[in-house]
Design a protein around this motif. Sequence first.
Motif, mmCIF file in Angstrom:
data_model
loop_
_atom_site.group_PDB
_atom_site.id
_atom_site.type_symbol
_atom_site.label_atom_id
_atom_site.label_comp_id
_atom_site.label_asym_id
_atom_site.label_seq_id
_atom_site.Cartn_x
_atom_site.Cartn_y
_atom_site.Cartn_z
ATOM 1 N N LEU A 13 0.808 -1.214 0.000
ATOM 2 C CA LEU A 13 0.000 0.000 0.000
ATOM 3 C C LEU A 13 0.841 1.263 0.000
ATOM 4 N N PHE A 14 1.991 1.229 0.684
ATOM 5 C CA PHE A 14 2.814 2.417 0.810
ATOM 6 C C PHE A 14 3.981 2.453 -0.177
ATOM 7 N N ALA A 15 4.142 1.421 -0.975
ATOM 8 C CA ALA A 15 5.230 1.398 -1.952
ATOM 9 C C ALA A 15 4.897 2.324 -3.115
ATOM 10 N N PRO A 16 5.900 3.043 -3.634
ATOM 11 C CA PRO A 16 5.629 3.904 -4.770
ATOM 12 C C PRO A 16 5.331 3.082 -6.017
ATOM 13 N N GLU A 102 13.387 2.722 -6.016
ATOM 14 C CA GLU A 102 13.258 1.287 -5.781
ATOM 15 C C GLU A 102 13.950 0.942 -4.471
ATOM 16 N N SER A 103 13.252 0.245 -3.613
ATOM 17 C CA SER A 103 13.778 -0.108 -2.301
ATOM 18 C C SER A 103 14.915 -1.112 -2.410
ATOM 19 N N GLN A 104 15.946 -0.914 -1.580
ATOM 20 C CA GLN A 104 17.068 -1.847 -1.499
ATOM 21 C C GLN A 104 17.125 -2.510 -0.124
ATOM 22 N N LYS A 109 16.736 1.941 2.892
ATOM 23 C CA LYS A 109 17.612 2.232 1.762
ATOM 24 C C LYS A 109 16.880 2.085 0.437
ATOM 25 N N SER A 110 17.187 3.000 -0.505
ATOM 26 C CA SER A 110 16.604 2.892 -1.834
ATOM 27 C C SER A 110 17.554 3.451 -2.877
#
Length: 151
Positions: A13-16, A102-104, A109-110
């Motif tokens: 839900l909270f991911a871009p 993009e999440s790492q 971290k992204s």
Amino acid sequence: MIRTTFFATALCLFAPVLHAEVVGKVGVDWFGNDIIIESINDPKVQGVTCHLAYFERGIIDRLQQGNWFEDPSNSSIACTQTGPITMGDIKRGKGGEEVFRESQSIILKSIRVTRVYDEKAQTLIYLAHGSEVSKGSAKTSISAIPLYQAK
């Protein structure tokens, strides 16, 4: 089980919204580590495509090194004109505008791609950089697109 499902749903839900397509995956060692290449179309500038390459750790490397939920934030970017360039309503300030993230890791971290418009040189600059909540990152890569006849 309920907590895991709730956590996964909350992350979604909270991911871009990602505008990337994996176009390459190159194995680099027998630990399962790969370099991923993604194609990213700038949502506000038609006719520009960027290719972002980054490292993705394999399961054997994760077991050996720890940091189970993290990948390094190293990346490289190359952008090119792939059609007639038409600029939409972009931010023109020196801070630029985020085009992609993009999440790492799970939270901290992204890898981000930021577009900066150099009006004097009539150039779009795309900056790939790591971002961490606890500290900044000096790992950067840039690519530039000249706007000779952009609309």
